[in-house]
Design an enzyme around this catalytic site. Structure first.
Site, PDB file in Angstrom:
ATOM      1  N   LYS A  99       0.812  -1.220   0.000  1.00 20.58           N
ATOM      2  CA  LYS A  99       0.000   0.000   0.000  1.00 20.58           C
ATOM      3  C   LYS A  99       0.846   1.271   0.000  1.00 20.58           C
ATOM      4  CE  LYS A  99      -4.202  -1.765   0.120  1.00 20.58           C
ATOM      5  NZ  LYS A  99      -5.104  -1.568  -1.039  1.00 20.58           N
ATOM      6  N   GLU A 121      -9.608   5.974   2.902  1.00 19.39           N
ATOM      7  CA  GLU A 121     -10.437   4.941   3.503  1.00 19.39           C
ATOM      8  C   GLU A 121      -9.525   3.782   3.849  1.00 19.39           C
ATOM      9  OE1 GLU A 121      -9.881   5.275   0.365  1.00 19.39           O
ATOM     10  OE2 GLU A 121      -9.176   3.255  -0.116  1.00 19.39           O
ATOM     11  N   SER A 391       1.634  -9.648  -0.657  1.00 15.83           N
ATOM     12  CA  SER A 391       1.368  -8.210  -0.654  1.00 15.83           C
ATOM     13  C   SER A 391       1.508  -7.534   0.700  1.00 15.83           C
ATOM     14  CB  SER A 391      -0.028  -7.949  -1.225  1.00 15.83           C
ATOM     15  OG  SER A 391      -0.987  -8.691  -0.502  1.00 15.83           O
TER      16      SER A 391
END
Lengths: 416, 264
Positions: A99, A121, A391
């Site tokens: 991210k 968010e 991830s």
């Protein structure tokens, strides 16, 4: 024979499109259209701007810790007795997941736009943490919307965001998960659009977000492709990634799209099983998953007959979302990628397997991709290779895992 | 008569009476389907020039907490698009003659089918549509479908819209142009936005339809001030709140709507 020095056709970003086939677009209130136009214009410029890209690359190297390694999962591969499994270690990126690639890129864009405030968010909390991290680094004000159900199941990330100086605003509406957090973030953006950038965390939402987020995440695939060539001497037979909104997957796939021999496989959250209706598998459920519009984009969406958005379930908060990034819908339509699903218990099995055999606690999201690799590997030859995007890391999921696994999983010193 | 003409007539009538057209909004299915029909019929008796009716959606991202609450309650009672169309038919059968404008998000319209939705709305007695998450760029298909049916497709213009966009919106809207009074979501605010006057003047310079102002307008004083600038004024959240607060939802809405209408 593939040479090690590929021309840069694989590393240059694909051109920006408002739509991917019929998918994508800009379905937002008029109030936001000028902001989207401004963002499009700025981003089209910045993606070609050498200084901007150099600044971003510098931060990726000196702050995020890129390139993240490619790890050969020896023991897991041996245990499964088939293809070799390679892990792209986004869990080792600063703040614990892929991210940060997008958060940092967009925070830099916000800075260039002169916007001092970002809203984001978060579902699992990883994007919220990444946004809070990027905001702290660049001195921006940061507000993160998070559903109260997710706040309850991802406490450590809530605390991390607050320590990083962000304000976490609980969202009580609807299903109290990622979908509702996005609604609230958009409402905030509509209200404060003059001074606020919406730092959307996945490859969804209105144009240019799906393309911009893909571009910022495509560093994953660019590195992994080079690392495969350098460390293994060939490309993988398949790339596997979990798909919530689908940013880590699109970021991995992008560099391999031109490599026709490389299969691209996205793994959706099967939840309690497709037939149960309690899942987040937009492609797998032909009854609930049909193209529709949510959060500014036309894409596959879990919805009832009347076009009301369906409630979703996944053990992983980051995959618990009813729509999928529009470019994935397109890649599926043209047959370039295929999509499968792993359910909660398969993800938990993969989580444990990776912990015990490789010493890695994966995020429950990433464990879905590992589960697919575990399914495929035994049917392949040992000279074949699967590239799995790991991830994120699983520390944030310990609470969930403790509740989901039997006590025997936590017995002292037992190695299966 | 076409929906667009019906709407134009309503504005003309208000103008002749020397008033601003009062356009109350109410969510179909709130607090119950039966009561919402009663409330709409009551609103028609308060001097409303037009009535805006909300079709519930699970993710109303242009709406503040009050309208969100109302649509969620409606959905929990199983309100569907089909059911909403039935309610509109009932309202017409009960003698409501004002133009009815349906406010609904795009996904339920897509799921229902564009043509089927527009035709169904028309057959039930609606005159126009407002789709808050469908900007000009994406609205081509629905616009064509509405034009064919004679129904109005009403665009929203925002304070953030550039002069060029405002001109495009004014050209493509039918019935009237909906001016969003503020940068934000629906819901009552203490004050009207400072820039409203110049926004309305800017819109007036390019508009060939009446102008109606909504979002954040809740009190008779605000209605009266908006009335000095625009041809119509839309009040929604305050009426939902009135239905929520009182013992008698119908009476509560009717009482507030009466005061708002008097201020027009």
């Amino acid at each position: 024979m593939i040479t090690l020095n590929q021309p840069d056709v694989h590393t240059r970003p694909a051109p920006l499109a408002a739509k991917f086939g019929p998918y994508g677009g800009q379905f937002v209130p008029e109030t936001l259209m000028p902001a989207l136009a401004e963002l499009c214009q700025a981003y089209e410029h910045l993606r070609e701007d050498v200084h901007f890209q150099r600044h971003l690359q510098h931060l990726q190297r000196t702050y995020v810790g890129r390139p993240t390694p490619l790890t050969h999962a020896h023991r897991l591969s041996e245990h499964l007795g088939g293809a070799q499994i390679y892990l792209k270690r986004e869990d080792l990126a600063h703040s614990g997941a892929h991210k940060i690639n997008n958060a940092l890129g967009q925070a830099l864009v916000a800075q260039r736009l002169g916007k001092r405030r970002i809203v984001a968010e978060t579902g699992a909390g990883q994007h919220g943490v990444a946004s809070a991290t990027a905001a702290a680094l660049l001195g921006l004000e940061c507000v993160v919307y998070m559903g109260t159900l997710d706040i309850a199941r991802q406490q450590p990330n809530v605390l991390r965001m607050r320590l990083l100086g962000a304000e976490v605003r609980p969202v009580e509406s609807g299903s109290r998960t990622l979908k509702d957090a996005i609604n609230e973030a958009i409402r905030d953006w509509v209200t404060n659009v003059e001074n606020t950038h919406y730092l959307l965390g996945s490859a969804l939402g209105p144009h240019p977000y799906p393309s911009m987020v893909r571009d910022f995440q495509s560093v994953i695939g660019q590195e992994a492709r080079q690392q495969m060539l350098a460390q293994v001497g060939k490309l993988p037979d398949a790339c596997i990634a979990c798909v919530g909104g689908g940013s880590n997957a699109i970021g991995l796939f992008q560099a391999f799209r031109g490599d026709e021999m490389v299969a691209l496989i996205g793994v959706e959250a099967g939840g309690l099983g497709i037939s149960s209706g309690k899942h987040a598998a937009r492609f797998a459920d032909a009854r609930l998953g049909r193209p529709g519009v949510l959060h500014g984009t036309y894409t596959y969406l879990l919805q009832n007959e009347d076009g009301q958005v369906a409630e979703t379930h996944s053990i992983s908060a980051g995959l618990d979302y009813p729509a999928v990034g529009p470019e994935h819908a397109y890649l599926r339509d043209i047959g370039r990628a295929r999509y499968t699903s792993a359910n909660d218990s398969e993800a938990l099995d993969a989580f444990q397997m990776l912990a015990r055999l490789e010493g890695i606690l994966p995020a429950l999201e990433s464990a879905h991709a590992v589960a697919e690799a575990m399914r495929l590997a035994p049917g392949l030859r040992p000279d074949q290779a699967l590239l799995v995007n790991l991830s994120g890391r699983g520390d944030k999921d310990l609470d969930t895992v403790m509740k989901a696994l039997p006590d025997s999983a936590f017995r002292n010193g037992e190695r299966s | 008569m076409k929906g667009t003409e019906h709407i134009a007539d309503a504005f003309r009538r208000s103008q002749v009476e020397g008033r601003t057209a009062f356009m109350p909004y109410f969510t179909l299915g709130y607090p119950t389907p039966e009561l919402s029909v009663e409330i709409v019929c009551a609103l028609a008796q308060t001097g409303a020039g037009l009535i805006e009716l909300g079709i519930p959606f699970s993710d109303p991202l242009a709406d503040g907490p009050t309208i969100q609450h109302s649509t969620q309650v409606a959905l929990e009672q199983g309100v569907t698009v089909r059911r909403c169309l039935e309610m509109i038919r009932q309202v017409r059968e009960r003698g409501v003659v004002q133009p009815l404008i349906l406010m609904g998000y795009y996904n339920p319209i897509l799921a229902f089918g564009l043509e089927r939705y527009v035709q169904g709305a028309w057959d039930a007695g609606a005159d126009g549509l407002i789709v808050p998450d469908l900007p000009l760029e994406e609205a081509g298909a629905l616009e064509a479908t509405c034009r064919e049916a004679g129904a109005a497709l009403i665009y929203l213009a925002a304070p953030t819209s550039s002069a060029a966009r405002l001109k495009q919106l004014a050209e493509r809207t039918s019935g009237f142009l909906y001016l969003v009074s503020l940068t934000g979501v629906t819901g009552a605010r203490r004050e009207l936005s400072d820039g409203l006057g110049s926004f309305v003047r800017q819109a007036r310079a390019v508009a060939h339809t009446p102008l109606a102002v909504g979002f954040g307008v809740s009190t008779p004083e605000q209605v009266s001030r908006v009335g000095k600038m625009a041809d119509g004024v839309i009040v929604g959240s305050a009426l939902i709140q009135a239905a929520r607060d009182g013992q008698d939802a119908v009476a509560g809405v009717q009482q507030l709507a009466g005061k708002l209408s008097m201020a027009c």
